[in-house]
Design a protein around this motif. Structure first.
Motif, PDB file in Angstrom:
ATOM      1  N   MET A  23      29.237  78.948  57.872  1.00  0.00           N
ATOM      2  CA  MET A  23      29.953  78.104  56.945  1.00  0.00           C
ATOM      3  C   MET A  23      29.625  76.645  57.269  1.00  0.00           C
ATOM      4  SD  MET A  23      34.040  77.652  56.320  1.00  0.00           S
ATOM      5  CE  MET A  23      34.296  79.220  55.574  1.00  0.00           C
ATOM      6  N   ARG A  24      29.280  75.874  56.252  1.00  0.00           N
ATOM      7  CA  ARG A  24      28.947  74.468  56.415  1.00  0.00           C
ATOM      8  C   ARG A  24      30.222  73.632  56.473  1.00  0.00           C
ATOM      9  NH1 ARG A  24      28.489  70.040  53.253  1.00  0.00           N
ATOM     10  NH2 ARG A  24      26.926  68.519  53.812  1.00  0.00           N
ATOM     11  N   ARG A  25      30.268  72.705  57.401  1.00  0.00           N
ATOM     12  CA  ARG A  25      31.405  71.790  57.505  1.00  0.00           C
ATOM     13  C   ARG A  25      31.029  70.447  56.909  1.00  0.00           C
ATOM     14  NH1 ARG A  25      33.695  73.212  63.473  1.00  0.00           N
ATOM     15  NH2 ARG A  25      34.394  75.295  62.881  1.00  0.00           N
ATOM     16  N   ILE A  26      32.040  69.674  56.512  1.00  0.00           N
ATOM     17  CA  ILE A  26      31.742  68.367  55.941  1.00  0.00           C
ATOM     18  C   ILE A  26      31.492  67.361  57.062  1.00  0.00           C
ATOM     19  CG2 ILE A  26      33.046  68.837  53.844  1.00  0.00           C
ATOM     20  CD1 ILE A  26      35.257  67.061  54.865  1.00  0.00           C
ATOM     21  N   SER A  27      30.643  66.393  56.773  1.00  0.00           N
ATOM     22  CA  SER A  27      30.296  65.376  57.759  1.00  0.00           C
ATOM     23  C   SER A  27      31.424  64.350  57.853  1.00  0.00           C
ATOM     24  CB  SER A  27      28.998  64.680  57.357  1.00  0.00           C
ATOM     25  OG  SER A  27      29.211  63.891  56.201  1.00  0.00           O
ATOM     26  N   GLY A  28      31.322  63.467  58.825  1.00  0.00           N
ATOM     27  CA  GLY A  28      32.318  62.412  58.984  1.00  0.00           C
ATOM     28  C   GLY A  28      32.375  61.493  57.778  1.00  0.00           C
TER      29      GLY A  28
END
Length: 79
Positions: A1-6
């Protein structure tokens, strides 16, 4: 699962503040992690929000570039 960047997380939190339609928006270092082009467009968008929607924006920005500072000065002059 891809997480969102800062940067994506920061833009999302700003968008959520705008959508709540509060009169006062507080941004803690909204330009951190953004490239110069994204910073420019974000500041332009904030300027339009201030002018078009009669909002107050309070931001803390550490060590802005001279270009970013110029945009912030323009925002300050509007208020």
């Amino acid at each position: 699962m891809r997480r969102i960047s800062g940067g994506e997380k920061k833009r999302l939190s700003i968008a959520l503040e705008i959508l709540t339609r509060s009169r006062l928006l507080f941004h803690d270092e909204p330009t951190t992690g953004l490239d110069s082009t994204t910073t420019f467009f974000m500041l332009q968008t904030l300027k339009h929000i201030v002018v078009d929607n009669n909002k107050i924006i309070i931001s803390s920005i550490h060590q802005p570039t001279s270009e970013v500072f110029g945009h912030l000065y323009d925002l300050y002059q509007i208020v």
